[in-house]
Design an enzyme around this catalytic site. Structure first.
Site, PDB file in Angstrom:
ATOM      1  CB  CYS A  93      -0.917   0.027   1.211  1.00 32.31           C
ATOM      2  SG  CYS A  93      -2.136  -1.275   1.194  1.00 32.31           S
ATOM      3  CB  VAL A  94       3.721   2.578   1.377  1.00 34.36           C
ATOM      4  CG1 VAL A  94       2.722   3.103   2.379  1.00 34.36           C
ATOM      5  CG2 VAL A  94       4.455   1.376   1.883  1.00 34.36           C
TER       6      VAL A  94
END
Lengths: 171, 105
Positions: free
Chosen positions: B104-105
């Protein structure tokens, strides 16, 4: 009245896939570690998918963008039902410190960015970050107390103008 | 799942257009996917990102997340968004013939 008939639900037929989300506006109203991360990570995931993002920081959410506070966000051990710590223990001195340290360790283990780095990433991604004018006055904050990634200070009405056409998420 | 033709070659892709078999990827395919997603023509910087993504995925067994690309490829976050304005998280992987990253990053 023994044989009640239930009409079948009418589902409109559509041939097209659902319209993808184009823009989200996330209202960040909480300043605890477990509220700051979801907001910022969601914003980042949206930008990585090509979705435009506005962030509006208000009330305790101001801590996330306040220079003197963003590196010292905590996990709440009282009033946090997910912590499984009895309230009378959660309030003991040192409990919050311990819980916060544990969560920060987990965050580090997963190699997640710090709040400061996340703000940098979001700025580079083109996320627009705004502070709430009323919260600024309430907490006696000045523009220079906020991180430079914040693009401006807005009233709630200004925020809704900026949020035109977006999905609004409140955290 | 469907079959698409990229760079004169038919390949299986999933519903989001990601190649099912990353070994079937060729540079010509990257050009064709770039064309389809409005990124063409690919620049030297795009190729730098693609090369890093393919190498990293071969090493790590998964498509790199965006933060990893920005940290290690030599192309920073701001530039990545310029190169892939419609979403670098997905597009860098797709154009490199890799699955959608799980990070997610």
């Amino acid at each position: 009245m023994s044989n009640t008939e239930i009409a079948e639900a009418v589902v409109p037929e559509t041939n097209t896939a659902p319209e993808p989300i184009k823009k989200v506006s996330i209202i960040c109203s909480k300043g605890s570690l477990d509220m700051a991360y979801p907001a910022l990570i969601l914003a980042n995931a949206a930008r990585m998918s090509g979705i435009d993002v506005n962030l509006f920081f208000t009330f305790w959410g101001m801590d996330i963008i306040t220079k003197s506070k963003l590196n010292d966000l905590h996990v709440a051990t009282v009033g946090n039902p997910s912590m499984k710590i009895p309230t009378f223990l959660g309030g003991l001195p040192g409990m919050e410190f311990m819980a916060t340290r544990m969560m920060k360790k987990e965050i580090e283990k997963l190699d997640l960015p710090s709040i400061g780095e996340l703000l940098d990433i979001l700025e580079a991604s083109g996320t627009e970050m705004y502070a709430c004018q009323m919260a600024m006055e309430m907490f006696k904050l000045k523009r220079e107390d906020l991180v430079p990634q914040v693009k401006g200070v807005l009233s709630a009405m200004d925020f809704f103008d900026k949020a035109a056409g977006s999905q609004v998420i409140f955290i | 799942m469907s079959i698409r033709s990229y760079g004169g070659q038919s390949v299986e892709v999933n519903d989001e257009g990601f190649l099912l078999d990353q070994a079937s990827w060729t540079p010509a395919m990257a050009e064709a996917i770039a064309e389809e997603t409005g990124l063409a023509p690919l620049t030297e910087k795009h190729w730098k990102v693609i090369a890093f993504c393919r190498e990293d995925a071969a090493r790590e067994g998964q498509a790199p997340g965006l933060r990893r690309i920005a940290k290690l490829s030599g192309v920073d976050m701001k530039e990545l968004y310029k190169l892939f304005p419609k979403g670098p998280g997905k597009l860098a992987a797709r154009i490199s013939g890799l699955p959608k990253p799980t990070s997610c990053v």
